[in-house]
Write a protein that holds these residues in place. Structure first.
Motif, PDB file in Angstrom:
ATOM      1  N   VAL A 141      37.712  17.330  -0.291  1.00 22.57           N
ATOM      2  CA  VAL A 141      36.303  17.443   0.089  1.00 22.57           C
ATOM      3  C   VAL A 141      35.944  18.908   0.332  1.00 22.57           C
ATOM      4  CG1 VAL A 141      34.583  16.863   1.826  1.00 22.57           C
ATOM      5  CG2 VAL A 141      36.173  15.132   1.039  1.00 22.57           C
ATOM      6  N   GLU A 179      32.663  18.514  -2.929  1.00 21.16           N
ATOM      7  CA  GLU A 179      32.167  17.267  -2.332  1.00 21.16           C
ATOM      8  C   GLU A 179      31.838  16.230  -3.393  1.00 21.16           C
ATOM      9  OE1 GLU A 179      28.924  17.512   0.455  1.00 21.16           O
ATOM     10  OE2 GLU A 179      29.949  19.145   1.498  1.00 21.16           O
ATOM     11  N   LEU A 199      33.064   9.943   1.630  1.00 22.51           N
ATOM     12  CA  LEU A 199      32.665  11.208   2.255  1.00 22.51           C
ATOM     13  C   LEU A 199      32.328  11.097   3.737  1.00 22.51           C
ATOM     14  CD1 LEU A 199      30.439  13.302  -0.177  1.00 22.51           C
ATOM     15  CD2 LEU A 199      32.692  13.820   0.688  1.00 22.51           C
TER      16      LEU A 199
END
Lengths: 342, 236
Positions: free
Chosen positions: A220, A224, A234
């Motif tokens: 991440v 992203e 996420l």
């Protein structure tokens, strides 16, 4: 063969970083030889503690792009939890036969602080940053930064309203006199703090490099959208990152409670110091933050030793400003990385 | 129908891009979505992949509504998106990137099997397995992005501009790989392209999009022969 490997490391970390590391190493050794090895012990103990706080800060910036200015307040929460867990057992410490509880209470205090910090981190993410993330289109860095400043003010004043502005302190965690290491007397508390931060840093590193969730956190921080595309949840990773970061700061606060009594603005110094570290090494670099913590600790210790204890923030800051003028991306900076990213 | 969109509207904020998009893919079909710049081809893929929430309409995969699900959930269902920007983990090695691609797969045996298959398909990646993804050439990165997408055992792969920025030879390699996947693994493939000739020759069915609306659809060879298409996209 060895030379080739060294050259490889040199290329990977960059010239500035290598020169800095060598200079720091020389400074450490030089001062340790001329003034005595206690400097070395001081650097290690200060560096270990600072790395706990700074790594959390670097993690939050790297993964979530948040300039966290309430990080020291998590440290404050750690000291507060430690106070309430450990102080009931304080009178046991000075009785004739201190029981097992004397050793167990500090451990309990640190664990409780870590757990509370973790929960606070989850709450902060869920109640503050998640709604903000939904509403913010651009300007995320600025908005989130302002939010953390506000959060810091609220936590400091909340502490003052609920628990008062007086110092809430314990005298010490562990029984027994100071231990002689290399001619410097180290209190058992300090020794325990070094060991605990060492273990936590190793645990954190193992989590980040060996576990599924840890690799997801690293992913991440690098991309992203890419993380979403390979099936990483996420919001979960954001929550986890915030929780770990706050937990680390709280653990640091609890471990150092014998030095830092709990009062509303106790978090100011850890905030500033960890920001020094993170800016020095380049934002969002957790491994770098660990090394940088030892560098800043070294600057501090040497300043106190050679210049005077009132200067211990001035000289490191000035040095960091100088370094940044010549290498704005920090010494382990991402100049290469951003080039590669294109 | 395996994957279809029903009267799909989507866009960014107040800006609506897609209007009433209907796409139907059969299982194991190799299709393409053509159109000029800025018509909403990428938006279509992103909406199917869950990176954008649809404003109206449905995305149905295998009889289930997947429109509006988060991207990671869509991957778990078996629809994988390979973006034009690739979104690789540039600071990780090729090998680690592939392992990240298998994030949704829990079975280690399955991951290993797939890794071997992918390395077999893209020999170049095998040679470079230790290299950082960010230091590779454009073609290699494209291969890696597709390979990473394959790691999660998808049933549908959506590829955005496979030929973008690649040399003609490299484009052939990528298209051949997609073709092999389509035939060997019965993988449903939807590519978005601007390179119309190449794409129409490779695919079976095609959709043509203009200003967020599907203006034409049919078998690729019919589209290739169509006069309007020839004029607009092929420059004949």
């Amino acid at each position: 063969m060895i030379i080739k490997k060294l050259v490889d490391i040199w290329k990977k970390t960059g010239t500035v970083a290598c020169v800095m590391l060598l200079v720091c190493l020389a400074l450490t050794l030089g001062s340790a030889i001329t003034r005595g090895p206690y400097l070395l012990v001081n650097v290690i103990s200060a560096g270990c503690m600072l790395s706990l706080v700074a790594m959390g800060l670097a993690l939050v910036f790297g993964v979530m792009n948040i300039g966290m200015f309430a990080h020291g307040e998590m440290f404050m929460i750690g000291t507060l939890v430690a106070y309430f867990v450990a102080s009931p057992f304080q009178n046991l410490l000075y009785e004739e036969h201190p029981g097992l509880m004397v050793y167990l209470a500090p451990l309990l205090a640190v664990l409780a602080a870590g757990a509370v910090g973790f929960v606070v981190g989850v709450l902060v993410e869920l109640l503050l940053f998640r709604p903000l993330r939904k509403r913010t289109k651009g300007n995320w860095v600025m908005n989130s930064f302002l939010l953390t400043v506000g959060l810091g003010i609220i936590l400091v004043n909340g502490h003052q309203i609920i628990f008062g502005a007086n110092y809430k302190a314990i005298t010490k965690y562990l029984p027994g006199g100071a231990v002689d290491i290399l001619g410097v007397y180290v209190s058992p508390d300090r020794l325990a703090a070094i060991i605990i931060s060492f273990l936590v840093v190793i645990g954190f590193w193992l989590f980040m490099s060996k576990t599924r969730l840890g690799t997801a956190v690293r992913a991440v921080s690098q991309d992203e959208t890419g993380s979403l595309m390979v099936g990483i949840d996420l919001p979960l990773i954001f929550t986890l990152t915030m929780a770990i970061s706050c937990g680390l700061a709280a653990v640091a606060g609890a471990t150092l409670h014998f030095m830092y009594p709990s009062y509303p603005s106790v978090g100011l110094e850890p905030t500033y110091l960890s920001w020094f570290v993170v800016i020095l090494v380049g934002l969002g670099n957790t491994t770098g933050a660990m090394i940088g913590a030892f560098m800043v600790a070294l600057f501090k210790v040497l300043t106190v030793e050679y210049v005077g204890s009132g200067w211990d923030h001035v000289v490191p800051t000035a040095l960091i400003m100088l370094i940044l003028i010549f290498k704005p991306s920090g010494i382990f900076g991402s100049a290469v990385r951003s080039k590669v990213d294109q | 129908m395996f994957l279809k969109t029903e009267a799909l509207d989507a866009g960014y904020g107040f800006l609506q891009i897609l209007r009433d998009v209907n796409i139907c893919l059969e299982e194991g079909e190799f299709s393409c979505l053509l159109g000029p710049n800025g018509t909403g081809k990428t938006t279509t893929l992103k909406t199917i992949a869950g990176l954008i929430k649809p404003m109206k309409g449905k995305v149905i995969f295998n009889g289930q509504e997947i429109g509006g699900l988060a991207g990671n959930k869509v991957v778990q269902k078996g629809v994988v998106y390979v973006s034009e920007a690739l979104n690789l983990f540039t600071n990780m090695s090729v090998h680690d990137n592939l392992l990240m691609g298998a994030f949704t797969v829990k079975d280690h045996e399955k991951i290993k099997k797939r890794l071997d298959y992918v390395y077999d398909l893209f020999q170049r990646l095998k040679q470079r397995h230790g290299q950082l993804a960010g230091t590779m050439s454009g073609g290699e990165r494209k291969m890696l992005a597709i390979a990473r997408g394959l790691m999660s055992y998808p049933k549908v792969i959506l590829v955005d501009e496979p030929s973008f920025g690649l040399s003609p030879q490299m484009t052939d390699v990528v298209f051949d790989a997609l073709d092999v996947l389509n035939r060997e693994q019965n993988l449903t493939v939807l590519v978005v392209e601007q390179n119309a000739t190449k794409t129409l020759e490779a695919t079976k069915n095609g959709y043509v999009m203009e200003n967020g609306v599907i203006v034409m659809s049919g078998a690729s060879k019919d589209l290739l022969a169509d006069e309007g298409i020839q004029k607009t996209y092929l420059g004949l």
